[in-house]
Scaffold this active site. Structure first.
Site, PDB file in Angstrom:
ATOM      1  N   GLU A   1     -14.767  28.873 -12.272  1.00  0.00           N
ATOM      2  CA  GLU A   1     -14.958  29.160 -13.706  1.00  0.00           C
ATOM      3  C   GLU A   1     -16.252  28.582 -14.239  1.00  0.00           C
ATOM      4  O   GLU A   1     -16.832  27.682 -13.666  1.00  0.00           O
ATOM      5  CB  GLU A   1     -13.800  28.608 -14.536  1.00  0.00           C
ATOM      6  CG  GLU A   1     -13.327  27.217 -14.171  1.00  0.00           C
ATOM      7  CD  GLU A   1     -14.339  26.130 -14.167  1.00  0.00           C
ATOM      8  OE1 GLU A   1     -15.112  26.051 -15.152  1.00  0.00           O
ATOM      9  OE2 GLU A   1     -14.398  25.350 -13.192  1.00  0.00           O
TER      10      GLU A   1
ATOM     11  N   GLU B   1     -17.019  26.012 -11.116  1.00  0.00           N
ATOM     12  CA  GLU B   1     -17.611  27.191 -10.453  1.00  0.00           C
ATOM     13  C   GLU B   1     -16.885  27.559  -9.156  1.00  0.00           C
ATOM     14  O   GLU B   1     -17.367  28.412  -8.413  1.00  0.00           O
ATOM     15  CB  GLU B   1     -19.096  26.988 -10.100  1.00  0.00           C
ATOM     16  CG  GLU B   1     -20.000  26.646 -11.232  1.00  0.00           C
ATOM     17  CD  GLU B   1     -21.466  26.474 -10.797  1.00  0.00           C
ATOM     18  OE1 GLU B   1     -21.780  26.652  -9.601  1.00  0.00           O
ATOM     19  OE2 GLU B   1     -22.300  26.156 -11.670  1.00  0.00           O
TER      20      GLU B   1
END
Lengths: 318, 318
Positions: free
Chosen positions: A145, A286
């Site tokens: 994310e 991420e």
């Protein structure tokens, strides 16, 4: 659907005959046998790992709970798309396909200190985005994310699901100082006091962000498709915890890729019953920590599927 | 020769500008900067990792200190050569070249409870084997081993170098039971009482095995060539400890790949001042734990060398 018990058993029997002292590959042996069950093969192969990055913006950033301005979310999405972020390099090293899904970045969620972050339509749209993003041919999934403010959302989710004090679940995120952390804890306390979500899905709707909901949708789809999942850090695990709140078997297909340096992540992993594979102090999000663990899964599978047995190699087995 | 300070400094400066919160890649950042220094490049690349397996036989096996018979050494060498062992799979996953070097397997070392394991010519021949095995073009080195009885040799080396009791350094090896461990500890106590090696090299000669000496020779050559090393488990670290006894900077080019499940390995790593990258309970030898860590080095380098800076990506840096 669950793992294939026959394949898992065959993999375990095969593992016991491989040319090594029993148990000497440690957790790699458990990983390979677990994976064999989900792939339904005594000698599985890893050919198509997928990394999905979801991005969302958070109304709660107006309360000064992040070290970075909210504009960074869209800037980093552009960076993912041109291959400049850490996850681009890590996915390439892992041989994984990476796609990026930005969810309504120009329409942040509502400030969850004032109202539910999303209405039901918004929740469903974000779940759908995650659900649809999964490649049905993938054989391993990482969800990552990007969303300035999303450790605040994840901390609120953890507090709502597991209780305790806000301070137990609040950390420095991308780099808050002590006063920022105190402000963030007050925000999390207020948010959870306002909402009383009774289910995992309501927790996502009231306290989540669109990217967190999409991660949950993707992990749920992977469960239905029987695709094993490597969990990333605090935010990914908050999304996963909402699934676990809906069903105790919702995360049977998931292993924790790493323990991050975000202070509450080890406690969250313990609540999920998922011991981490790596602990290298990452705190980037991420999907980075989970992507870093993909080669470990690859190695575990390679040993189970590629090694000779004692009989094949003519080696005495002790 | 040592690392290139200018390259290391340039890599550190570059790392500080990459599109991530400062420090958020944890140990990957330190690894990449360390590697940049040894390669002498601000943006290093890993193209040619090498895994060397050395095999030797030990006279001390006559004392019943291993769960496996000594014939397994030569059988496993054959298995390495046809690609059936764990390290073959792990080297392939890591993209590393693997070569196997058997040292006089039909002529075991002398039982070091009775005499020095090797004479000086034998010591030098084994050092030379390791030294010559290193590919000067390699950019990362793992040394692994096979030698029934060699955790006994490694425990004796550790006791001789670091003191304490034999029980502090003796573990189950490939799978000894409690009475076997007690027998092994008595053997180690007797061996160290017989010899009083004053140097790292004498420790290798009196208490080593040919494969352990060859690992030391290879790691010393890598130091001279400036090739970074990933340390494997207890036996590899015993070899490395003999180099450290000769010179305090002998292991500056080395990082610990993992902490193994052999009980004394964490203590040995602490003596060497090398925190491990992985801790997955492996206890196989063969260079397996270090080879498993190669993708972590690859990932660290990929982030340093491949990520965009804040300026390049147009991302606000907090």
């Amino acid at each position: 659907p669950g793992p294939d018990a026959a394949a898992q058993q065959a993999a375990g029997a095969r593992n016991a005959q491989l040319t090594k002292p029993a148990g000497s590959l440690g957790r790699l042996e458990d990983l390979a046998i677990w994976y064999a069950g989900w792939q339904g093969a005594e000698r599985p192969a890893l050919n198509r790992p997928q990394v999905l990055i979801f991005a969302g913006n958070h109304g709660v950033t107006a309360r000064g709970i992040s070290a970075f301005p909210p504009e960074v979310t869209v800037q980093m999405v552009a960076n993912f798309k041109v291959g400049g972020a850490a996850i681009n390099q890590l996915a390439a090293v892992a041989g994984a396909e990476l796609t990026v899904h930005a969810l309504d970045l120009d329409r942040p969620t509502r400030d969850f200190c004032e109202a539910p972050a999303m209405n039901e339509d918004e929740l469903l749209a974000a779940l759908r985005c995650g659900w649809d993003a999964v490649d049905p041919q993938a054989d391993l999934l990482v969800t990552g994310e990007m969303g300035i403010g999303n450790t605040t959302s994840a901390a609120a989710i953890a507090l709502a699901l597991f209780g305790g004090e806000a301070a137990d679940w609040v950390g420095r995120g991308t780099g808050l100082d002590d006063s920022g952390v105190a402000r963030k804890a007050a925000v999390v306390t207020d948010a959870v006091a306002l909402h009383h979500p009774g289910t995992g899905l309501e927790t996502l709707r009231c306290l989540g962000g669109r990217e967190i909901v999409a991660m949950a949708g993707a992990m749920a789809r992977a469960r239905v498709l029987g695709i094993p999942v490597l969990l990333d850090g605090f935010i990914c695990c908050a999304a996963a915890a909402c699934l676990a709140a809906e069903s105790p078997t919702a995360l049977d297909h998931a292993v924790a890729g790493h323990a991050s340096a975000e202070s509450a992540h080890p406690a969250l992993l313990e609540k999920l019953g998922k011991p981490p594979l790596l602990g290298l102090g990452l705190r980037l999000g991420e999907g980075s920590g989970a992507a870093l663990a993909i080669p470990l899964i690859r190695a575990a599978i390679a040993c189970l599927s590629g090694m000779a047995t004692f009989a094949e190699a003519g080696v005495a087995d002790g």
